[in-house]
Enzyme design. Structure first.
Site, PDB file in Angstrom:
ATOM      1  N   TYR A 122      -1.513   4.298   3.711  1.00 41.81           N
ATOM      2  CA  TYR A 122      -1.747   3.235   2.747  1.00 41.81           C
ATOM      3  C   TYR A 122      -0.553   2.277   2.737  1.00 41.81           C
ATOM      4  O   TYR A 122       0.566   2.684   2.436  1.00 41.81           O
ATOM      5  CB  TYR A 122      -1.923   3.820   1.333  1.00 41.81           C
ATOM      6  CG  TYR A 122      -3.162   4.676   1.116  1.00 41.81           C
ATOM      7  CD1 TYR A 122      -4.262   4.602   1.965  1.00 41.81           C
ATOM      8  CD2 TYR A 122      -3.240   5.551   0.038  1.00 41.81           C
ATOM      9  CE1 TYR A 122      -5.401   5.374   1.745  1.00 41.81           C
ATOM     10  CE2 TYR A 122      -4.372   6.328  -0.193  1.00 41.81           C
ATOM     11  CZ  TYR A 122      -5.451   6.235   0.673  1.00 41.81           C
ATOM     12  OH  TYR A 122      -6.573   7.003   0.448  1.00 41.81           O
ATOM     13  N   LYS A 179      -6.972   8.419   7.357  1.00 37.35           N
ATOM     14  CA  LYS A 179      -7.771   7.942   6.231  1.00 37.35           C
ATOM     15  C   LYS A 179      -7.188   6.608   5.793  1.00 37.35           C
ATOM     16  O   LYS A 179      -6.005   6.516   5.454  1.00 37.35           O
ATOM     17  CB  LYS A 179      -7.694   8.968   5.111  1.00 37.35           C
ATOM     18  CG  LYS A 179      -8.351   8.520   3.819  1.00 37.35           C
ATOM     19  CD  LYS A 179      -8.406   9.656   2.820  1.00 37.35           C
ATOM     20  CE  LYS A 179      -8.930   9.170   1.488  1.00 37.35           C
ATOM     21  NZ  LYS A 179      -9.073  10.226   0.505  1.00 37.35           N
TER      22      LYS A 179
END
Ligand code: FBP
Length: 251
Positions: free
Chosen positions: A145, A176
């Site tokens: 992220y 992810k």
């Protein structure tokens, strides 16, 4: 090096149930009387036949028997932080690969905040986890992220693909990332991940129509699936929405 990734995939695709929000966001932000209970989540994961459920170490320990009995593959998140900390994002390792294996984990996960002034600390922890996990043939999932003062739009084309690429460069088996809604940009991110498989985070609870549209964009981009939390266990009928998502993933 043979990584046992098949245990958390079904025909090469996956739907994981993420439940680390109690640590990341706190119970009052995301939970209600039902989904505050880890057993409610485990039941969804089991009946919805998810390819994995994501827990932190404490839940994995306290609910060890129930997780084992459910046969849902455990994905143990090895780092984490609360949302109360205000500085540049950093999330440190809280659990080792060996502890995760002892708890029955079939995969381990770790978040790296790229763009944070502490990204090198997280990258180094990730690297030692990677060596250890792969020594035991355990797949490693990188949550990547973009975050920190330097980051303007964390789901821009540039940053989605950069997140995906960082995971490939660091040796993650699955990455992810967050999806910003532009399908072409996501295709580029999946390409940038090379042989690292891509799953997408669910994000805050959204209406069903736009969630399912997102799922089809995600699958059309070449990603292998989702690691999703709130949009499932905040749904009044979690198994119903799970079914709809699965129909798109495995169509
Ligand atoms: P959701 O599907 O609920 O968004 O979960 C995905 C996830 O990556 C969780 O694993 C994690 O707790 C959360 O998002 C972190 O989100 P953020 O750091 O943006 O608050």
């Amino acid at each position: 090096m043979k990584i046992k990734i098949g245990r958390i995939l079904k025909n090469g695709k996956a739907l994981y149930l993420a439940y680390d929000q109690g640590l990341e966001h706190g119970p009052s932000v995301d939970f209600n009387d039902k989904n505050v209970d880890p057993l409610y989540i485990l039941d969804i994961a089991k009946r919805g036949k998810f390819q994995g459920v994501v827990f932190q170490k404490g839940i994995a320990e306290k609910y060890y028997e129930e997780i084992k009995k459910s046969k849902v593959p455990l994905i143990l998140k090895l780092n984490g932080k609360t949302k109360l900390f205000q500085g540049e994002a950093i999330s440190r390792q809280l659990c080792t690969v060996k502890e995760a294996i002892k708890l029955g984990a079939k995969a381990v996960g770790y978040t790296i905040y790229i763009g944070s002034r502490y990204e090198s600390v997280m990258m180094q922890e990730f690297e030692s986890i990677e060596r250890e996990a792969h020594k035991f043939s355990i797949p490693l999932i990188a949550w990547v992220y973009p975050r920190g003062k330097a980051v303007k739009d964390d789901t821009s084309k540039e940053l989605m693909s950069y997140s995906a690429r960082v995971a490939l460069e660091l040796g993650a088996d699955i990455v992810k990332i967050k999806y910003g809604g532009n399908a072409k940009d996501l295709q580029w991110a999946v390409k940038s991940a090379g042989k690292t498989k891509v799953v997408i985070a669910g994000g805050i609870k959204t209406n069903e129509k736009s969630l399912l549209k997102q799922v089809s964009d995600i699958m059309n981009s070449g990603a292998i699936g989702l690691a999703i939390g709130r949009n499932i266990w905040q749904h009044p009928r979690p198994l119903e929405i799970t079914d709809k998502i699965k129909k798109i993933i495995w169509k």
